[in-house]
Design a protein around this motif. Structure first.
Motif, PDB file in Angstrom:
ATOM      1  N   ALA A   1       0.833  -1.210   0.000  1.00 14.08           N
ATOM      2  CA  ALA A   1       0.000   0.000   0.000  1.00 14.08           C
ATOM      3  C   ALA A   1       0.868   1.261   0.000  1.00 14.08           C
ATOM      4  CB  ALA A   1      -0.936  -0.008   1.203  1.00 14.08           C
ATOM      5  N   VAL A   2       1.984   1.230   0.719  1.00 14.39           N
ATOM      6  CA  VAL A   2       2.907   2.377   0.738  1.00 14.39           C
ATOM      7  C   VAL A   2       3.439   2.619  -0.679  1.00 14.39           C
ATOM      8  CG1 VAL A   2       5.172   3.159   1.538  1.00 14.39           C
ATOM      9  CG2 VAL A   2       3.539   2.217   3.164  1.00 14.39           C
ATOM     10  N   LEU A   3       3.852   1.565  -1.353  1.00 19.07           N
ATOM     11  CA  LEU A   3       4.355   1.723  -2.724  1.00 19.07           C
ATOM     12  C   LEU A   3       3.249   2.187  -3.666  1.00 19.07           C
ATOM     13  CD1 LEU A   3       6.730  -1.352  -3.065  1.00 19.07           C
ATOM     14  CD2 LEU A   3       7.364   1.057  -2.830  1.00 19.07           C
ATOM     15  N   ALA A   4       2.030   1.724  -3.446  1.00 17.09           N
ATOM     16  CA  ALA A   4       0.911   2.145  -4.293  1.00 17.09           C
ATOM     17  C   ALA A   4       0.638   3.635  -4.136  1.00 17.09           C
ATOM     18  CB  ALA A   4      -0.339   1.332  -3.961  1.00 17.09           C
ATOM     19  N   VAL A   5       0.724   4.145  -2.918  1.00 15.68           N
ATOM     20  CA  VAL A   5       0.527   5.583  -2.698  1.00 15.68           C
ATOM     21  C   VAL A   5       1.624   6.357  -3.423  1.00 15.68           C
ATOM     22  CG1 VAL A   5       0.640   7.409  -0.937  1.00 15.68           C
ATOM     23  CG2 VAL A   5      -0.734   5.369  -0.535  1.00 15.68           C
ATOM     24  N   GLU A   6       2.827   5.867  -3.348  1.00 18.10           N
ATOM     25  CA  GLU A   6       3.949   6.572  -3.957  1.00 18.10           C
ATOM     26  C   GLU A   6       3.900   6.498  -5.481  1.00 18.10           C
ATOM     27  OE1 GLU A   6       6.686   9.259  -3.474  1.00 18.10           O
ATOM     28  OE2 GLU A   6       5.691   8.320  -1.774  1.00 18.10           O
ATOM     29  N   ARG A   7       3.327   5.459  -6.013  1.00 18.44           N
ATOM     30  CA  ARG A   7       3.229   5.269  -7.460  1.00 18.44           C
ATOM     31  C   ARG A   7       2.277   6.289  -8.090  1.00 18.44           C
ATOM     32  NH1 ARG A   7       0.762   0.448  -7.513  1.00 18.44           N
ATOM     33  NH2 ARG A   7       2.639  -0.477  -6.645  1.00 18.44           N
ATOM     34  N   ARG A   8       1.308   6.716  -7.338  1.00 18.22           N
ATOM     35  CA  ARG A   8       0.282   7.627  -7.852  1.00 18.22           C
ATOM     36  C   ARG A   8       0.809   9.056  -7.943  1.00 18.22           C
ATOM     37  NH1 ARG A   8      -4.471  10.295  -5.307  1.00 18.22           N
ATOM     38  NH2 ARG A   8      -5.914  10.617  -7.022  1.00 18.22           N
ATOM     39  N   GLY A   9       0.362   9.792  -8.933  1.00 14.85           N
ATOM     40  CA  GLY A   9       0.704  11.205  -9.037  1.00 14.85           C
ATOM     41  C   GLY A   9      -0.208  12.027  -8.150  1.00 14.85           C
ATOM     42  N   TRP A  10       0.325  13.068  -7.527  1.00 19.39           N
ATOM     43  CA  TRP A  10      -0.453  13.878  -6.592  1.00 19.39           C
ATOM     44  C   TRP A  10      -0.457  15.326  -7.038  1.00 19.39           C
ATOM     45  CZ3 TRP A  10      -3.303  11.236  -3.349  1.00 19.39           C
ATOM     46  CH2 TRP A  10      -2.918   9.942  -3.041  1.00 19.39           C
ATOM     47  N   SER A  11      -1.576  15.974  -6.826  1.00 16.15           N
ATOM     48  CA  SER A  11      -1.703  17.379  -7.215  1.00 16.15           C
ATOM     49  C   SER A  11      -0.945  18.301  -6.274  1.00 16.15           C
ATOM     50  CB  SER A  11      -3.176  17.779  -7.253  1.00 16.15           C
ATOM     51  OG  SER A  11      -3.767  17.584  -5.982  1.00 16.15           O
ATOM     52  N   GLY A  12      -0.710  17.869  -5.071  1.00 17.11           N
ATOM     53  CA  GLY A  12       0.022  18.686  -4.105  1.00 17.11           C
ATOM     54  C   GLY A  12       0.302  17.903  -2.853  1.00 17.11           C
TER      55      GLY A  12
ATOM     56  N   ALA B   1      10.806  -5.227  -2.272  1.00 21.29           N
ATOM     57  CA  ALA B   1      10.111  -4.060  -2.825  1.00 21.29           C
ATOM     58  C   ALA B   1      10.569  -3.814  -4.257  1.00 21.29           C
ATOM     59  CB  ALA B   1      10.365  -2.828  -1.968  1.00 21.29           C
ATOM     60  N   LEU B   2      11.850  -3.968  -4.493  1.00 21.46           N
ATOM     61  CA  LEU B   2      12.380  -3.796  -5.852  1.00 21.46           C
ATOM     62  C   LEU B   2      11.768  -4.828  -6.795  1.00 21.46           C
ATOM     63  CD1 LEU B   2      14.312  -2.331  -7.759  1.00 21.46           C
ATOM     64  CD2 LEU B   2      16.081  -3.949  -7.046  1.00 21.46           C
ATOM     65  N   ALA B   3      11.639  -6.058  -6.349  1.00 20.41           N
ATOM     66  CA  ALA B   3      11.035  -7.102  -7.177  1.00 20.41           C
ATOM     67  C   ALA B   3       9.549  -6.830  -7.423  1.00 20.41           C
ATOM     68  CB  ALA B   3      11.218  -8.461  -6.512  1.00 20.41           C
ATOM     69  N   HIS B   4       8.871  -6.261  -6.421  1.00 19.43           N
ATOM     70  CA  HIS B   4       7.426  -5.991  -6.520  1.00 19.43           C
ATOM     71  C   HIS B   4       7.127  -4.825  -7.463  1.00 19.43           C
ATOM     72  CE1 HIS B   4       3.249  -5.627  -5.329  1.00 19.43           C
ATOM     73  NE2 HIS B   4       3.460  -4.340  -5.113  1.00 19.43           N
ATOM     74  N   ASP B   5       7.890  -3.760  -7.367  1.00 15.87           N
ATOM     75  CA  ASP B   5       7.619  -2.552  -8.168  1.00 15.87           C
ATOM     76  C   ASP B   5       8.940  -1.873  -8.536  1.00 15.87           C
ATOM     77  OD1 ASP B   5       6.658  -0.274  -9.348  1.00 15.87           O
ATOM     78  OD2 ASP B   5       5.281   0.227  -7.732  1.00 15.87           O
ATOM     79  N   PRO B   6       9.671  -2.442  -9.497  1.00 11.81           N
ATOM     80  CA  PRO B   6      11.003  -1.909  -9.817  1.00 11.81           C
ATOM     81  C   PRO B   6      10.998  -0.474 -10.347  1.00 11.81           C
ATOM     82  CG  PRO B   6      10.374  -3.622 -11.376  1.00 11.81           C
ATOM     83  CD  PRO B   6       9.338  -3.604 -10.299  1.00 11.81           C
ATOM     84  N   VAL B   7       9.991  -0.098 -11.084  1.00  9.67           N
ATOM     85  CA  VAL B   7       9.958   1.260 -11.651  1.00  9.67           C
ATOM     86  C   VAL B   7       9.874   2.300 -10.534  1.00  9.67           C
ATOM     87  CG1 VAL B   7       8.650   2.852 -13.104  1.00  9.67           C
ATOM     88  CG2 VAL B   7       8.990   0.483 -13.844  1.00  9.67           C
ATOM     89  N   THR B   8       8.943   2.110  -9.631  1.00 10.94           N
ATOM     90  CA  THR B   8       8.755   3.066  -8.529  1.00 10.94           C
ATOM     91  C   THR B   8       9.960   3.074  -7.604  1.00 10.94           C
ATOM     92  OG1 THR B   8       6.369   2.789  -8.641  1.00 10.94           O
ATOM     93  CG2 THR B   8       7.263   3.692  -6.594  1.00 10.94           C
TER      94      THR B   8
ATOM     95  N   ARG C   1      16.748   6.881  -7.096  1.00 15.40           N
ATOM     96  CA  ARG C   1      17.488   7.942  -7.806  1.00 15.40           C
ATOM     97  C   ARG C   1      17.244   9.293  -7.157  1.00 15.40           C
ATOM     98  NH1 ARG C   1      15.638   5.048 -12.242  1.00 15.40           N
ATOM     99  NH2 ARG C   1      13.942   6.534 -12.590  1.00 15.40           N
ATOM    100  N   ARG C   2      15.999   9.568  -6.802  1.00 18.98           N
ATOM    101  CA  ARG C   2      15.653  10.831  -6.153  1.00 18.98           C
ATOM    102  C   ARG C   2      16.370  10.954  -4.806  1.00 18.98           C
ATOM    103  NH1 ARG C   2       9.398  11.941  -5.746  1.00 18.98           N
ATOM    104  NH2 ARG C   2       9.504  11.750  -7.985  1.00 18.98           N
ATOM    105  N   ARG C   3      16.350   9.892  -4.023  1.00 18.11           N
ATOM    106  CA  ARG C   3      17.011   9.894  -2.716  1.00 18.11           C
ATOM    107  C   ARG C   3      18.512  10.068  -2.868  1.00 18.11           C
ATOM    108  NH1 ARG C   3      16.967   4.511   0.905  1.00 18.11           N
ATOM    109  NH2 ARG C   3      18.243   3.864  -0.836  1.00 18.11           N
TER     110      ARG C   3
END
Length: 72
Positions: free
Chosen positions: A7-18, A50-57, A63-65
C-alpha cells in the motif's frame, strides 16, 4: 512484503496534485502519520522484495534519494 508495504508503494506510485492531498491520503488510506509513512518508504527502498514488486517506482525513488544525498 506485507499488505501495508504494498500500500505504501501504491501511494507513492500515484501522481499527486500537491503535498496536502498526498498527506491526507496517507492518513486516510494507511492510518499512519506522514512521518511514519516516509520512514517505512525509506526502509522499503532498501528492501529487495520491494524492488522485485515494483522496480519502476523503487528505482525512481532511489534515484531521487541518491540525488538529495549527493547535494548535501
Amino acid at each position: 512484503m506485507s499488505a501495508r508495504d504494498e500500500a505504501v508503494l501504491a501511494v507513492e506510485r500515484r501522481g499527486w496534485s500537491g503535498p496536502g492531498a498526498k498527506e491526507r491520503a496517507i492518513r486516510e488510506r494507511l492510518g499512519i502519520s506522514p512521518t511514519r509513512y516516509y520512514q517505512l518508504l525509506n526502509a522499503l527502498l532498501d528492501d529487495p522484495r520491494a524492488l522485485a514488486h515494483d522496480p519502476v517506482t523503487v528505482n525512481r525513488l532511489r534515484r531521487r534519494r541518491d540525488g538529495r544525498r549527493a547535494r548535501r
